[in-house]
Design an enzyme around this catalytic site. Structure first.
Site, PDB file in Angstrom:
ATOM      1  N   LYS A 116      20.298 -50.756 -74.432  1.00  0.00           N
ATOM      2  CA  LYS A 116      19.155 -50.125 -75.096  1.00  0.00           C
ATOM      3  C   LYS A 116      19.661 -49.509 -76.382  1.00  0.00           C
ATOM      4  CE  LYS A 116      14.758 -49.593 -74.137  1.00  0.00           C
ATOM      5  NZ  LYS A 116      13.916 -50.481 -73.306  1.00  0.00           N
TER       6      LYS A 116
HETATM    7  P1  NAD Z   1       4.451 -48.307 -78.127  1.00  0.00           P
HETATM    8  O1  NAD Z   1       5.166 -47.533 -79.141  1.00  0.00           O
HETATM    9  O2  NAD Z   1       3.831 -49.596 -78.487  1.00  0.00           O
HETATM   10  O3  NAD Z   1       3.317 -47.393 -77.460  1.00  0.00           O
HETATM   11  C1  NAD Z   1       3.575 -46.126 -76.917  1.00  0.00           C
HETATM   12  C2  NAD Z   1       2.264 -45.482 -76.539  1.00  0.00           C
HETATM   13  O4  NAD Z   1       2.521 -44.225 -75.915  1.00  0.00           O
HETATM   14  C3  NAD Z   1       1.375 -45.187 -77.754  1.00  0.00           C
HETATM   15  O5  NAD Z   1       0.012 -45.400 -77.397  1.00  0.00           O
HETATM   16  C4  NAD Z   1       1.628 -43.712 -78.011  1.00  0.00           C
HETATM   17  O6  NAD Z   1       0.548 -43.078 -78.661  1.00  0.00           O
HETATM   18  C5  NAD Z   1       1.772 -43.220 -76.580  1.00  0.00           C
HETATM   19  N1  NAD Z   1       2.492 -41.957 -76.516  1.00  0.00           N
HETATM   20  C6  NAD Z   1       3.598 -41.587 -77.202  1.00  0.00           C
HETATM   21  N2  NAD Z   1       3.917 -40.326 -76.897  1.00  0.00           N
HETATM   22  C7  NAD Z   1       3.011 -39.906 -75.986  1.00  0.00           C
HETATM   23  C8  NAD Z   1       2.791 -38.699 -75.283  1.00  0.00           C
HETATM   24  N3  NAD Z   1       3.585 -37.632 -75.498  1.00  0.00           N
HETATM   25  N4  NAD Z   1       1.771 -38.628 -74.408  1.00  0.00           N
HETATM   26  C9  NAD Z   1       0.965 -39.685 -74.227  1.00  0.00           C
HETATM   27  N5  NAD Z   1       1.090 -40.849 -74.855  1.00  0.00           N
HETATM   28  C10 NAD Z   1       2.109 -40.955 -75.716  1.00  0.00           C
HETATM   29  O7  NAD Z   1       5.500 -48.484 -76.912  1.00  0.00           O
HETATM   30  P2  NAD Z   1       5.483 -49.585 -75.772  1.00  0.00           P
HETATM   31  O8  NAD Z   1       6.332 -50.708 -76.220  1.00  0.00           O
HETATM   32  O9  NAD Z   1       4.078 -49.805 -75.305  1.00  0.00           O
HETATM   33  O10 NAD Z   1       6.328 -48.810 -74.649  1.00  0.00           O
HETATM   34  C11 NAD Z   1       5.708 -47.903 -73.733  1.00  0.00           C
HETATM   35  C12 NAD Z   1       6.609 -47.745 -72.527  1.00  0.00           C
HETATM   36  O11 NAD Z   1       6.813 -49.021 -71.905  1.00  0.00           O
HETATM   37  C13 NAD Z   1       8.025 -47.224 -72.833  1.00  0.00           C
HETATM   38  O12 NAD Z   1       8.463 -46.477 -71.723  1.00  0.00           O
HETATM   39  C14 NAD Z   1       8.836 -48.500 -72.925  1.00  0.00           C
HETATM   40  O13 NAD Z   1      10.213 -48.278 -72.689  1.00  0.00           O
HETATM   41  C15 NAD Z   1       8.192 -49.309 -71.827  1.00  0.00           C
HETATM   42  N6  NAD Z   1       8.404 -50.760 -71.923  1.00  0.00           N
HETATM   43  C16 NAD Z   1       8.059 -51.458 -73.033  1.00  0.00           C
HETATM   44  C17 NAD Z   1       8.238 -52.837 -73.055  1.00  0.00           C
HETATM   45  C18 NAD Z   1       7.817 -53.683 -74.221  1.00  0.00           C
HETATM   46  O14 NAD Z   1       7.897 -54.917 -74.097  1.00  0.00           O
HETATM   47  N7  NAD Z   1       7.338 -53.128 -75.309  1.00  0.00           N
HETATM   48  C19 NAD Z   1       8.790 -53.490 -71.943  1.00  0.00           C
HETATM   49  C20 NAD Z   1       9.109 -52.743 -70.815  1.00  0.00           C
HETATM   50  C21 NAD Z   1       8.899 -51.387 -70.813  1.00  0.00           C
END
Ligand code: NAD
Length: 427
Positions: A116
């Protein structure tokens, strides 16, 4: 000789994600019978890389930024894992996320280790040109680590396909030829995969449907779903579930949340959030806070934002019967205990959100072969792996009489430990 593990000294905040990852590891490893030396070895990140680098702002001023890349393990193959741009990024968060990537890849049977990375920055405060300069400089600092055969980054919170494109270009310019397979989650026109953008959210819903079936919860139009986070994972999950007929009663993001007992028009909400920068103020629902979303009246809760959201303060008040973790590490070990005692079915992150890395793997394979699949093929293979992994994890949970998180972790840890044993300790 085995040297006892010591907690990292950088910080000791409560619910430090790395301490959470280690606590989960200890819980799962207890059920496994393998050498202490391997058990100890797998707790440590293999490599940790910290970079401090300058970025010129549009006004001519130069600012320093800090970034990280951690390889937790390369036992099963090149390390794989996302890059996060957020002010909350620190070394312990990156260590935890890297460790979870190792278990996730092993659990779903991918030939990868776990990594990561991240930069301490709020990307919303940068112009596009500043974001590009920051990304290219960070990518060039990572050159000693990344390549299609050593470490392959992907998007995570705060990073996008465009950010991946700049990393791919920076790497390609450095080596002198185009190397699409150095990152995944790229735009389609430079070697991205069909279905990658939606893969994590779609995978979450595939797993949700398997769990609902097991819990005899149906039909779809009676199962009320709440989603925290409306970024890549949360929006794809909400849009897909909505298209399958599930009422999505609550959605939140960093700006707050919106609740509608009859179900939100998710497509309209998505367009609204794109236009205004968040879900707050959406007219067809009542405003709720993120904390209220976690405990709102719903059947399925999908935390898809960040770590530590389900904790000892709110776990006793959660009303959902099923929790499917879209985010990484959204539940603390204390909350796990409370939810287990309450009989709430929780599908853990390393299983539920593995769809992203599964399709990243497909993208890498397609790039290496320069042979691209259509979206139906991507979705068919994604479903096959997700369903198979769900049933394997359920089987392990039954066999060891443990919860699904422990089952998922112990399945994964066993696979990595077996590979360590076969390979032996170098030299
Ligand atoms: P992103 O940046 O696209 O979206 C994050 C979302 O969370 C946004 O809507 C943001 O407004 C919201 N957010 C941020 N801080 C917040 C808070 N304090 N309270 C409430 N909402 C909040 O990120 P993503 O890629 O969707 O990732 C989200 C989660 O999923 C993370 O934990 C990431 O590690 C995990 N994840 C992502 C992927 C991927 O393919 N993108 C894969 C596996 C896991």
């Amino acid at each position: 000789m085995v040297v006892a593990y010591q907690a990292p000294k950088e910080q000791h905040k409560i619910e430090n994600p790395y301490q959470v990852a280690l606590a989960q590891y200890d819980r799962a490893a207890r059920h496994l019978n393998f050498e202490d030396s391997i058990k100890e070895y797998l707790k440590y990140p293999q490599r940790e890389f910290t970079v401090n680098f300058p970025v010129r702002r549009d006004n001519g001023q130069v600012e320093m930024f800090t970034g990280y890349r951690v390889h937790h393990s390369t036992v099963l193959g090149p390390s794989k894992g996302g890059l996060r741009y957020s002010l909350a990024v620190d070394l312990d968060e990156v260590r935890a996320l890297a460790m979870w990537m190792t278990w996730k890849c092993a659990l779903v049977g991918l030939p990868y280790g776990g990594a990561k990375g991240g930069v301490v920055v709020d990307p919303k405060t940068l112009t596009t040109a500043e974001l590009e300069r920051l990304t290219r400089r960070y990518a060039s600092e990572l050159i000693p680590l990344i390549s299609p055969h050593s470490d392959i980054p992907a998007p995570d919170m705060g990073t996008t396909p465009q950010v991946m494109a700049w990393i791919m270009d920076t790497y390609s310019m450095t080596v002198g030829y185009s190397v699409p397979a150095v990152v995944t989650g790229k735009p389609l026109n430079i070697g991205g995969s069909q279905g990658r953008n939606e893969a994590t959210g779609r995978g979450v819903i595939i797993i949700m449907e398997e769990a609902l079936q097991q819990l005899n919860m149906y039909p779809a139009n009676t199962i009320r779903v709440a989603v925290q986070g409306f970024g890549n994972v949360g929006s794809a999950a909400a849009l897909h579930a909505h298209s399958l007929g599930y009422p999505i009663v609550a959605i939140s993001d960093v700006t707050g949340g919106v609740y509608n007992a009859k179900g939100l028009d998710v497509e309209r909400l998505y367009a609204y959030a794109q236009e205004t920068g968040g879900v707050r103020g959406f007219p067809d629902g009542d405003y709720i806070t993120n904390e209220e979303l976690i405990t709102c009246d719903c059947d399925v809760l999908i935390p898809a934002a960040m770590e530590g959201q389900l904790n000892e303060r709110n776990a006793a008040h959660i009303r959902a019967k099923l929790i499917v973790e879209g985010a990484n590490g959204p539940t603390t070990p204390d909350a796990d205990d409370i939810l287990n005692d309450r009989g709430i079915h929780l599908v853990p992150d390393i299983l539920a959100n593995a769809g992203g890395v599964v399709v990243s793997y497909f993208e890498w394979v397609q790039d290496l072969q320069s042979f691209f699949w259509d979206v139906d093929e991507v979705y068919r293979q994604l479903e096959r792996i997700m369903r198979k992994s769900y049933y394997a994890t359920e089987g392990t949970a039954e066999k060891h009489n443990v919860d699904l998180r422990t089952a998922a972790q112990l399945t994964a840890i066993q696979r990595v430990a077996d590979a360590v044993k076969t390979r032996g300790f170098y030299p």
